[in-house]
Design a protein around this motif. Structure first.
Motif, PDB file in Angstrom:
ATOM      1  N   UNK A   1      21.879  11.639   7.431  1.00  0.00           N
ATOM      2  CA  UNK A   1      20.628  10.557   7.483  1.00  0.00           C
ATOM      3  C   UNK A   1      19.578  11.174   7.939  1.00  0.00           C
ATOM      4  N   UNK A   2      19.568  11.670   9.057  1.00  0.00           N
ATOM      5  CA  UNK A   2      18.331  12.631   9.704  1.00  0.00           C
ATOM      6  C   UNK A   2      17.833  13.503   8.946  1.00  0.00           C
ATOM      7  N   UNK A   3      18.256  14.146   8.126  1.00  0.00           N
ATOM      8  CA  UNK A   3      17.685  15.540   7.197  1.00  0.00           C
ATOM      9  C   UNK A   3      16.959  14.684   6.090  1.00  0.00           C
ATOM     10  N   UNK A   4      17.644  13.663   5.374  1.00  0.00           N
ATOM     11  CA  UNK A   4      16.988  12.865   4.517  1.00  0.00           C
ATOM     12  C   UNK A   4      15.750  12.259   4.883  1.00  0.00           C
ATOM     13  N   UNK A   5      15.945  11.901   6.129  1.00  0.00           N
ATOM     14  CA  UNK A   5      14.580  11.082   6.683  1.00  0.00           C
ATOM     15  C   UNK A   5      13.696  12.027   6.863  1.00  0.00           C
ATOM     16  N   UNK A   6      13.750  13.123   7.522  1.00  0.00           N
ATOM     17  CA  UNK A   6      13.093  14.146   7.558  1.00  0.00           C
ATOM     18  C   UNK A   6      12.271  14.387   6.304  1.00  0.00           C
ATOM     19  N   UNK A   7      13.102  14.937   5.271  1.00  0.00           N
ATOM     20  CA  UNK A   7      12.476  15.217   4.038  1.00  0.00           C
ATOM     21  C   UNK A   7      11.894  14.143   3.379  1.00  0.00           C
TER      22      UNK A   7
ATOM     23  N   UNK B   1       4.886   2.526   0.141  1.00  0.00           N
ATOM     24  CA  UNK B   1       5.964   2.056  -0.315  1.00  0.00           C
ATOM     25  C   UNK B   1       5.635   1.214  -1.495  1.00  0.00           C
ATOM     26  N   UNK B   2       4.614   0.413  -1.520  1.00  0.00           N
ATOM     27  CA  UNK B   2       4.247  -0.348  -2.569  1.00  0.00           C
ATOM     28  C   UNK B   2       4.003   0.357  -4.059  1.00  0.00           C
TER      29      UNK B   2
ATOM     30  N   UNK C   1       9.434   1.883   7.959  1.00  0.00           N
ATOM     31  CA  UNK C   1       8.702   0.619   8.052  1.00  0.00           C
ATOM     32  C   UNK C   1       7.998   0.426   6.743  1.00  0.00           C
ATOM     33  N   UNK C   2       8.367  -0.819   5.941  1.00  0.00           N
ATOM     34  CA  UNK C   2       7.912  -1.231   4.652  1.00  0.00           C
ATOM     35  C   UNK C   2       8.676  -0.788   3.417  1.00  0.00           C
ATOM     36  N   UNK C   3       9.556  -0.171   3.760  1.00  0.00           N
ATOM     37  CA  UNK C   3      10.367   0.468   2.531  1.00  0.00           C
ATOM     38  C   UNK C   3      11.701  -0.622   2.041  1.00  0.00           C
TER      39      UNK C   3
END
Length: 124
Positions: A20-26, A38-39, A65-67
């Motif tokens: 989860x963390x590595x994907x979010x950083x990427x 996001x839009x 946020x917003x995704x």
């Protein structure tokens, strides 16, 4: 026009927090370097190698946020002998006015081996 933005990272073990963390950083860096809102995102595909099954990496996008309404799908990467293990790949499809050559693809950790030609463009 829609463009694909590539990203990839690796983790050192099959552990939920790392995935989860590595994907979010990427994804955070992909968004930041390409000025993505996001839009403007049509959809995101995330694949993982067969050795990663402790978490759905798409869960990390829900922390941005917003995704909330961005369609995201996880899938298994083709298990090619000798391919990079413990790898998470992201294909983000966005609406943009950027030329294809100006899109910044992001690679972290051992995934830089996947496209050194793009990494050598300045870390993108």
């Amino acid at each position: 026009m829609t463009r694909g933005i590539r990203g990839a990272t690796t983790v050192h073990e099959n552990e939920e927090k790392l995935i989860i963390n590595n994907t979010k950083l990427l994804v955070d860096e992909m968004v930041q370097k390409n000025n993505i809102m996001a839009t403007d995102v049509s959809h995101v595909f995330i694949s993982v190698t067969k050795d990663l099954n402790a978490a759905f990496p798409a869960k990390s996008l829900r922390e941005i946020p917003g995704w909330t309404y961005v369609p995201v799908m996880c899938m298994a990467e083709i298990d090619v002998p000798g391919s990079l293990p413990a790898c998470i790949r992201v294909m983000m499809v966005v609406n943009t006015t950027e030329e294809q050559k100006d899109v910044k693809h992001i690679f972290h950790n051992d995934a830089i081996k996947l496209r050194p030609d793009l990494v050598n463009r300045g870390g993108e």
